[in-house]
Design a protein around this motif. Structure first.
Motif, PDB file in Angstrom:
ATOM      1  N   ALA A   1       0.832  -1.211   0.000  1.00 18.02           N
ATOM      2  CA  ALA A   1       0.000   0.000   0.000  1.00 18.02           C
ATOM      3  C   ALA A   1       0.860   1.253   0.000  1.00 18.02           C
ATOM      4  O   ALA A   1       0.567   2.230  -0.712  1.00 18.02           O
ATOM      5  N   LEU A   2       1.941   1.220   0.783  1.00 14.16           N
ATOM      6  CA  LEU A   2       2.856   2.364   0.809  1.00 14.16           C
ATOM      7  C   LEU A   2       3.553   2.550  -0.537  1.00 14.16           C
ATOM      8  O   LEU A   2       3.731   3.682  -1.016  1.00 14.16           O
ATOM      9  N   GLU A   3       3.960   1.442  -1.157  1.00 13.85           N
ATOM     10  CA  GLU A   3       4.614   1.529  -2.463  1.00 13.85           C
ATOM     11  C   GLU A   3       3.667   2.107  -3.514  1.00 13.85           C
ATOM     12  O   GLU A   3       4.057   2.951  -4.335  1.00 13.85           O
ATOM     13  N   ASN A   4       2.403   1.662  -3.465  1.00 13.82           N
ATOM     14  CA  ASN A   4       1.425   2.212  -4.405  1.00 13.82           C
ATOM     15  C   ASN A   4       1.177   3.691  -4.142  1.00 13.82           C
ATOM     16  O   ASN A   4       1.063   4.489  -5.080  1.00 13.82           O
ATOM     17  N   ALA A   5       1.085   4.043  -2.860  1.00 14.76           N
ATOM     18  CA  ALA A   5       0.878   5.451  -2.530  1.00 14.76           C
ATOM     19  C   ALA A   5       2.070   6.297  -2.974  1.00 14.76           C
ATOM     20  O   ALA A   5       1.901   7.415  -3.487  1.00 14.76           O
ATOM     21  N   ASN A   6       3.268   5.757  -2.778  1.00 17.16           N
ATOM     22  CA  ASN A   6       4.462   6.484  -3.197  1.00 17.16           C
ATOM     23  C   ASN A   6       4.495   6.650  -4.716  1.00 17.16           C
ATOM     24  O   ASN A   6       4.849   7.716  -5.240  1.00 17.16           O
ATOM     25  N   THR A   7       4.103   5.573  -5.412  1.00 15.25           N
ATOM     26  CA  THR A   7       4.052   5.656  -6.880  1.00 15.25           C
ATOM     27  C   THR A   7       3.036   6.694  -7.329  1.00 15.25           C
ATOM     28  O   THR A   7       3.308   7.511  -8.222  1.00 15.25           O
ATOM     29  N   ASN A   8       1.860   6.663  -6.710  1.00 19.93           N
ATOM     30  CA  ASN A   8       0.834   7.640  -7.070  1.00 19.93           C
ATOM     31  C   ASN A   8       1.294   9.067  -6.777  1.00 19.93           C
ATOM     32  O   ASN A   8       0.998  10.001  -7.550  1.00 19.93           O
ATOM     33  N   THR A   9       2.013   9.218  -5.671  1.00 21.68           N
ATOM     34  CA  THR A   9       2.518  10.550  -5.337  1.00 21.68           C
ATOM     35  C   THR A   9       3.490  11.052  -6.390  1.00 21.68           C
ATOM     36  O   THR A   9       3.420  12.212  -6.834  1.00 21.68           O
ATOM     37  N   GLU A  10       4.403  10.169  -6.835  1.00 25.25           N
ATOM     38  CA  GLU A  10       5.364  10.558  -7.854  1.00 25.25           C
ATOM     39  C   GLU A  10       4.668  10.856  -9.181  1.00 25.25           C
ATOM     40  O   GLU A  10       5.029  11.804  -9.889  1.00 25.25           O
ATOM     41  N   VAL A  11       3.661  10.028  -9.498  1.00 22.17           N
ATOM     42  CA  VAL A  11       2.927  10.261 -10.745  1.00 22.17           C
ATOM     43  C   VAL A  11       2.215  11.600 -10.715  1.00 22.17           C
ATOM     44  O   VAL A  11       2.282  12.388 -11.670  1.00 22.17           O
ATOM     45  N   LEU A  12       1.528  11.881  -9.607  1.00 21.81           N
ATOM     46  CA  LEU A  12       0.826  13.155  -9.488  1.00 21.81           C
ATOM     47  C   LEU A  12       1.794  14.334  -9.507  1.00 21.81           C
ATOM     48  O   LEU A  12       1.505  15.386 -10.092  1.00 21.81           O
TER      49      LEU A  12
END
Length: 221
Positions: A93-104
């Motif tokens: 979940a943290l990895e996905n959140a981090n990925t989404n943060t970088e994408v945004l």
């Protein structure tokens, strides 16, 4: 202090919150530690099972104690399995959140760049520019068509008249050739001589007669 407090710090008021990368790294370290604990417990379970089998008939009390320890180790192993599943879920979940943060973040950066690029653009000016380009392209096409069209520098002739004149010339040439062929029929032939051809001379006839006589004599012999 709780287990999560030990893992991620106290997190008190005013404390700096860990960034996703740090939290993910901490969770991975915890996973590695728990997996090592699993290996240790699996070995202990095997050892206690060997002790129980060894003392099953000789020392029943020791065998029962070994089985009890084996049960405790198995219970701990089951708890670790559950903990690993929870940590794995939280890490993903943290990895996905981090990925989404970088994408945004990157999308926001790109949006700002696009806004900056369009800042000095006026849609009306763009329309005018495209209209000018279209007009220039049409003009260039007209010029190309005009240049490629054959011209006679003011000499404009009717093609039908030219073809008719050509047919007349061909007909005249054909008639001329026919007249030349027909004229050969009236060419005069050489005249037959009116006087008879001269006959053989008397001397010549006498010589031929003598030859005939000699030939007859030869046959008579």
């Amino acid at each position: 202090m709780s287990v999560f407090g030990k893992l991620f710090g106290s997190g008190g008021k005013g404390g700096k919150a860990p960034n996703p990368q740090e939290a993910i790294q901490k969770l991975r370290e915890t996973e590695e530690m728990l997996m090592k604990k699993q290996e240790f417990l699996e070995k202990k379970i095997e050892q206690e099972l060997i002790v129980a089998k060894k003392n099953g008939t000789k020392n029943k009390r020791a065998a029962l104690q070994a089985l009890k320890r084996k049960k405790r180790y198995e219970k701990q192993l089951t708890q670790i399995d559950g903990t690993l599943s929870t940590i794995e879920f939280q890490r993903e979940a943290l990895e996905n959140a981090n990925t989404n943060t970088e994408v945004l973040k990157n999308m926001g950066f790109a949006a700002k760049a696009m806004k900056n690029a369009h800042q000095n653009m006026d849609i009306d000016k763009v329309d005018d520019l495209m209209q000018d380009i279209t007009e220039q392209q049409e003009l260039a096409q007209e010029i190309s068509d005009a240049i490629s069209k054959p011209v006679g520098f003011g000499e404009d002739y009717d093609e039908d008249e030219l073809l008719a004149e050509l047919e007349e010339l061909e007909q005249e040439e054909l008639d001329k050739n026919l007249l030349e062929i027909g004229g050969t029929e009236n060419v005069p032939l050489p005249n037959v001589p009116a006087n008879p051809l001269p006959s053989k001379t008397a001397k010549k006839r006498e010589e031929e007669d003598e030859d005939d006589m000699e030939e007859l004599k030869a046959w008579a012999l």
